[in-house]
Enzyme design. Structure first.
Site, short mmCIF file in Angstrom:
data_model
loop_
_atom_site.label_atom_id
_atom_site.label_comp_id
_atom_site.label_asym_id
_atom_site.label_seq_id
_atom_site.Cartn_x
_atom_site.Cartn_y
_atom_site.Cartn_z
N ASN A 77 0.70 -1.30 -0.01
CA ASN A 77 -0.22 -0.10 -0.18
C ASN A 77 1.09 1.37 -0.18
O ASN A 77 0.49 1.90 -0.66
CB ASN A 77 -1.22 -0.32 1.31
CG ASN A 77 -2.03 -1.09 1.42
OD1 ASN A 77 -2.45 -1.25 -0.19
ND2 ASN A 77 -1.94 -1.41 2.27
N SER B 297 6.06 11.33 7.23
CA SER B 297 6.11 10.64 8.37
C SER B 297 6.76 11.39 9.43
O SER B 297 7.98 11.09 8.96
CB SER B 297 4.88 9.81 8.35
OG SER B 297 5.36 9.67 10.22
N TYR C 132 6.46 1.40 9.07
CA TYR C 132 5.80 1.92 8.57
C TYR C 132 6.36 3.67 8.03
O TYR C 132 6.54 3.57 6.52
CB TYR C 132 4.45 2.58 9.83
CG TYR C 132 4.21 4.21 9.23
CD1 TYR C 132 2.56 3.44 8.29
CD2 TYR C 132 4.51 5.41 9.91
CE1 TYR C 132 2.04 4.84 8.17
CE2 TYR C 132 4.13 5.97 9.33
CZ TYR C 132 2.54 6.31 8.53
OH TYR C 132 2.03 7.43 8.39
N LYS D 156 7.75 5.21 4.52
CA LYS D 156 8.04 6.70 4.30
C LYS D 156 8.71 7.31 3.40
O LYS D 156 9.24 8.02 3.02
CB LYS D 156 6.91 7.54 5.16
CG LYS D 156 5.06 7.03 6.31
CD LYS D 156 4.65 7.70 4.68
CE LYS D 156 3.28 7.47 5.21
NZ LYS D 156 2.26 7.32 4.13
#
Lengths: 254, 254
Positions: free
Chosen positions: A84, A109, A145, A149
């Site tokens: 994703n 992020s 995550y 990013k």
């Protein structure tokens, strides 16, 4: 901006802040896996961010893509962020270049650099501390995550260098609507209010730049992210400051 | 090193230089999709780099992983580098942490920073030019292969920060066996001879470090990659220099 602006991940938290704050200021098109709740005044594209044909349709005649779509969970499993966030972002850049999009604004992020805090906390969250990250530092992700990013930022670097497309990476802090996070020093140091968020993305749509990494936080007294670069290249002018609230999140009255 | 050293991508060009140069100096285990040609004196693991069970077996009791496996084509399509280079490297780190591996040496690439050359060539390839990359700079990949290598470096940063595993990223230059590339200034500036390559990875196996990015090139007169960090932390002491060869690749006789 007269030409359409595509918002991917439009139904998410950042997308909501943008739609509520500057939804009328630009001709937005919205893309998400699920449509936003409530009435929607914008063109809507429903589907997956790795769906190349959907993206081709959604980016036709678009000048700016604000790319927010992705798995937002900081504990998301690798398989999900690989697909994703990493593969999805590559698809966005690939189609953006093909469709002659001028700018891609990428929602990066604070988790891309979260491990800078490890040996410095809790002092790093406090006003006295002078340590600042400013976007020139190498990533130090605090989770997979965050790896995804940081990879999105590198994809943007490649597509900018190779094809000339303008790319702005916004390392978003802690976005909350009415007041800073309660009893959470870290979140207060990287607070981004809803109105500052909407204003920052408005500036990202309007300003001129090549390839940039900026931090997306309000003008908090306690902060370890510099907002100087965002001021300089975007004319970002934040109005909020977590120090104007008590530790419990109530506005200070004195 | 008394404990086994796992070499992934052992049949490839860098793996061959390592096996030929220091194959007897350590207890190597070899992993590749296809076994190396010719007789092999080492334990052999045949399969895909994303095959977690195979990696678990191959890393049992291993102290050091030299991770070379991946699609080596600079024009490899995204789908291939996403799977073989990005997903494969994540699998390697995940299993390395699980199996208590001490160090992972990651074969990164000059293509992770190839776009620094774009506005500086051909001067950057020449002796007079003082511009140097030293591993502290942000990546500027020149292709999607380079994106995948920069992502591997970030994965290593995360696994080091999160789990303490030692990680060395070697941005490998232009590896050739007998002489520098002929009539190719760029390749001469980033030449890595076979013996310097084997010596560099030998030092990577033996030295102590936390998280590092170094350049893997010989001590060429014309170079735009610094080898100071490799000298400092690894005691890398290269013996070769492309300036000792004519432009056509013949040894200079004067």
């Amino acid at each position: 901006m007269d030409e359409p602006v595509l918002l991917t991940g439009a139904a998410g938290r950042v997308g909501t802040a943008i739609r509520e704050g500057i939804g009328e200021a630009h001709e937005f098109r919205l893309l998400d896996r699920e449509p936003p709740t409530g009435p929607v005044d914008h063109e809507l594209y429903v589907g997956d961010i790795t769906d190349r044909e959907l993206l081709e349709d959604a980016m036709e005649d678009v000048a700016v893509v604000i790319h927010l779509a992705g798995d937002p969970r900081t504990d998301a499993p690798w398989e999900s962020v690989l697909r994703n966030n990493i593969d999805g972002t590559q698809t966005v850049f690939e189609v953006a270049v093909e469709q002659d999009v001028e700018k891609v604004v990428f929602a990066s992020s604070n988790h891309a650099v979260g491990h800078y805090e490890t040996e410095r906390k809790p002092d790093i969250y406090r006003t006295e501390e002078e340590f600042r990250l400013d976007g020139t530092e190498l990533p130090r992700p605090s989770n997979l995550y965050g790896v995804s990013k940081a990879t999105g930022e590198i994809l943007g670097r490649y597509y900018h260098d190779e094809y000339g497309i303008s790319v702005l990476n916004v390392r978003i802090g802690n976005l909350t609507k009415e007041h800073p996070p309660r009893n959470y020093e870290r979140g207060q140091a990287m607070w981004l209010s809803h109105r500052d968020c909407a204003h920052l993305f408005d500036r990202a749509i309007e300003a001129e730049y090549g390839y940039e990494i900026v931090y997306g936080i309000s003008d908090n007294d306690r902060k370890y992210y510099s907002i100087e670069r965002a001021r300089e290249i975007l004319a970002y002018d934040p109005q909020d400051n977590s120090a104007e609230y008590t530790f419990d999140g109530e506005p200070k009255t004195d």
